[in-house]
Design a protein around this motif. Structure first.
Motif, PDB file in Angstrom:
ATOM      1  N   THR A 120      -4.000  -3.819  -2.464  1.00 58.51           N
ATOM      2  CA  THR A 120      -3.997  -4.358  -3.613  1.00 58.51           C
ATOM      3  C   THR A 120      -3.232  -5.610  -4.125  1.00 58.51           C
ATOM      4  O   THR A 120      -2.098  -5.710  -3.511  1.00 58.51           O
ATOM      5  CB  THR A 120      -3.589  -3.205  -4.359  1.00 58.51           C
ATOM      6  N   ALA A 121      -4.027  -6.639  -4.632  1.00 56.54           N
ATOM      7  CA  ALA A 121      -3.283  -7.786  -4.951  1.00 56.54           C
ATOM      8  C   ALA A 121      -3.844  -8.333  -6.262  1.00 56.54           C
ATOM      9  O   ALA A 121      -4.767  -8.196  -6.737  1.00 56.54           O
ATOM     10  CB  ALA A 121      -3.640  -9.128  -3.935  1.00 56.54           C
ATOM     11  N   ALA A 122      -2.943  -8.587  -7.192  1.00 59.43           N
ATOM     12  CA  ALA A 122      -3.178  -9.229  -8.404  1.00 59.43           C
ATOM     13  C   ALA A 122      -3.562 -10.492  -8.376  1.00 59.43           C
ATOM     14  O   ALA A 122      -3.354 -11.329  -7.589  1.00 59.43           O
ATOM     15  CB  ALA A 122      -1.767  -9.237  -9.332  1.00 59.43           C
ATOM     16  N   PRO A 127       0.869 -13.335  -6.943  1.00 61.75           N
ATOM     17  CA  PRO A 127       0.683 -12.137  -7.025  1.00 61.75           C
ATOM     18  C   PRO A 127       1.610 -11.074  -6.531  1.00 61.75           C
ATOM     19  O   PRO A 127       2.373 -11.286  -5.529  1.00 61.75           O
ATOM     20  CB  PRO A 127      -0.545 -11.929  -6.116  1.00 61.75           C
ATOM     21  N   LEU A 128       1.494  -9.757  -7.175  1.00 59.58           N
ATOM     22  CA  LEU A 128       2.203  -8.590  -6.624  1.00 59.58           C
ATOM     23  C   LEU A 128       1.249  -7.914  -5.462  1.00 59.58           C
ATOM     24  O   LEU A 128      -0.093  -7.857  -5.709  1.00 59.58           O
ATOM     25  CB  LEU A 128       2.560  -7.733  -7.670  1.00 59.58           C
ATOM     26  N   VAL A 129       1.547  -7.508  -4.320  1.00 58.80           N
ATOM     27  CA  VAL A 129       0.727  -7.068  -3.107  1.00 58.80           C
ATOM     28  C   VAL A 129       1.306  -5.767  -2.909  1.00 58.80           C
ATOM     29  O   VAL A 129       2.610  -5.507  -2.758  1.00 58.80           O
ATOM     30  CB  VAL A 129       0.930  -7.956  -2.068  1.00 58.80           C
ATOM     31  N   ASP A 130       0.495  -4.686  -3.097  1.00 58.99           N
ATOM     32  CA  ASP A 130       0.657  -3.208  -2.703  1.00 58.99           C
ATOM     33  C   ASP A 130      -0.051  -2.909  -1.448  1.00 58.99           C
ATOM     34  O   ASP A 130      -1.218  -3.021  -1.477  1.00 58.99           O
ATOM     35  CB  ASP A 130       0.150  -2.256  -3.786  1.00 58.99           C
ATOM     36  N   LEU A 131       0.708  -2.092  -0.435  1.00 52.16           N
ATOM     37  CA  LEU A 131      -0.053  -1.791   0.646  1.00 52.16           C
ATOM     38  C   LEU A 131       0.146  -0.350   0.691  1.00 52.16           C
ATOM     39  O   LEU A 131       1.543   0.127   0.570  1.00 52.16           O
ATOM     40  CB  LEU A 131       0.427  -2.509   1.866  1.00 52.16           C
ATOM     41  N   THR A 132      -0.838   0.422   1.154  1.00 46.90           N
ATOM     42  CA  THR A 132      -0.491   1.815   1.535  1.00 46.90           C
ATOM     43  C   THR A 132      -1.101   2.467   2.850  1.00 46.90           C
ATOM     44  O   THR A 132      -2.333   1.498   3.159  1.00 46.90           O
ATOM     45  CB  THR A 132      -0.972   2.818   0.185  1.00 46.90           C
ATOM     46  N   ALA A 133      -0.893   3.309   3.608  1.00 47.84           N
ATOM     47  CA  ALA A 133      -1.331   3.738   4.603  1.00 47.84           C
ATOM     48  C   ALA A 133      -1.066   5.218   4.801  1.00 47.84           C
ATOM     49  O   ALA A 133      -0.056   5.622   4.713  1.00 47.84           O
ATOM     50  CB  ALA A 133      -0.801   3.057   5.980  1.00 47.84           C
ATOM     51  N   THR A 134      -2.270   5.813   5.139  1.00 48.06           N
ATOM     52  CA  THR A 134      -2.073   7.382   5.296  1.00 48.06           C
ATOM     53  C   THR A 134      -2.586   7.612   6.862  1.00 48.06           C
ATOM     54  O   THR A 134      -3.604   7.258   6.957  1.00 48.06           O
ATOM     55  CB  THR A 134      -2.893   8.414   4.474  1.00 48.06           C
TER      56      THR A 134
END
Length: 276
Positions: A120-122, A127-134
């Motif tokens: 996710t990026a603004a 930008p603020l960047v969010d990364l997730t992994a499952t």
């Protein structure tokens, strides 16, 4: 989409929903209409204390795309566009708000049989960047999340979670707030229809030595009525009753009281959602 481990946000979601979903002290009325062509319109009126608000949202589904537009009484226009299978096993979500363009963001989700990844990026210059992994399976999954600020070149967050899910129970542990807090939860279904359940949650914040234990339960009185209650170690007692007055039309009455200050009046909320 694959039948993999799901998103990081799904870890602990069942227990969290049982304890918090529909538990509010606001007054809310909404009515929704749907058409066979895929168009849906929802009008909502909300009173929160002395503040009144209203919004109108419209949804339209066309093939693999979903368009959602919401307009509220503060003249904000929020638009979300969701496209599934834009690439195999991929979902893209774009959202923006007028006049606050800085809240615009783009999210891409990738689903695999043994992994789920989101980015996710603004949509702004820095930008603020969010990364997730499952990783894992629908039965057991491990997840991690990191947020990065490209302006300060620093991490804004990093969280970790583990979840174990069985047909009649689920448990999770989440290490959050940059490893400053830990939350463990357990939910047990009490019937085959999964309409009655018991849940327990333990939360600890290391920097303040704060500890909160919450227990709750959901009980189906009949096929139209259910009751829910919760109590935490701070003395907050909450309860709600939900009744389906018409197919897909639900009345919710909820309340909360602080058992340590019984001289204060309890707070009550009322919600009515109509779907003709």
């Amino acid at each position: 989409m694959s039948k993999g481990p799901g998103l990081l946000a799904d870890i602990g979601k069942k227990a969290r929903d049982l304890l918090t979903r529909d538990c509010n002290t606001d007054h809310k009325f909404s009515i929704s209409t749907n058409t066979l062509s895929g168009f849906a319109l929802t009008s909502t009126v909300l009173r929160k204390g002395v503040v009144h608000a209203a919004d109108v949202s419209a949804q339209y589904k066309y093939r693999n795309a979903l368009f959602d537009v919401k307009i509220d009484t503060d003249s904000n226009v929020m638009t979300t566009i969701t496209i599934t299978e834009i690439l195999p096993s991929t979902k893209a979500i774009a959202s923006f708000k007028v006049p606050d363009y800085n809240s615009s963001k783009l999210e891409v989700q990738y689903f695999h049989d043994h992994a789920t990844v989101t980015a996710t990026a603004a949509l702004k210059q820095n930008p603020l960047v969010d990364l997730t992994a499952t990783l894992g399976s629908p039965t057991i999954s491990f997840g991690a999340e990191a947020g990065y600020d490209t302006t300060s070149r620093s991490f804004t967050k990093y969280n970790f979670g583990i979840s174990v899910t069985k047909p009649d129970k689920c448990a999770s542990v989440i290490l959050g707030d940059k490893a400053d807090s830990i939350k463990a939860s357990y939910l047990q279904h009490l019937d085959e229809s999964k309409r009655s359940a018991a849940v327990g949650e333990v939360y600890r914040k290391f920097s303040t030595n704060e500890n909160v234990i919450t227990v709750g339960g959901l009980y189906a009185v009949d096929h139209l009525t259910s009751v829910k209650a919760k109590l935490n170690s701070n003395g907050k007692l909450g309860a709600l009753v939900q009744h389906e007055v018409l197919p897909k039309s639900i009345v919710t009455i909820s309340g909360e009281i602080d058992t340590k200050t019984l001289e204060k009046y309890p707070r009550f909320g009322l919600s009515l959602a109509l779907k003709p």
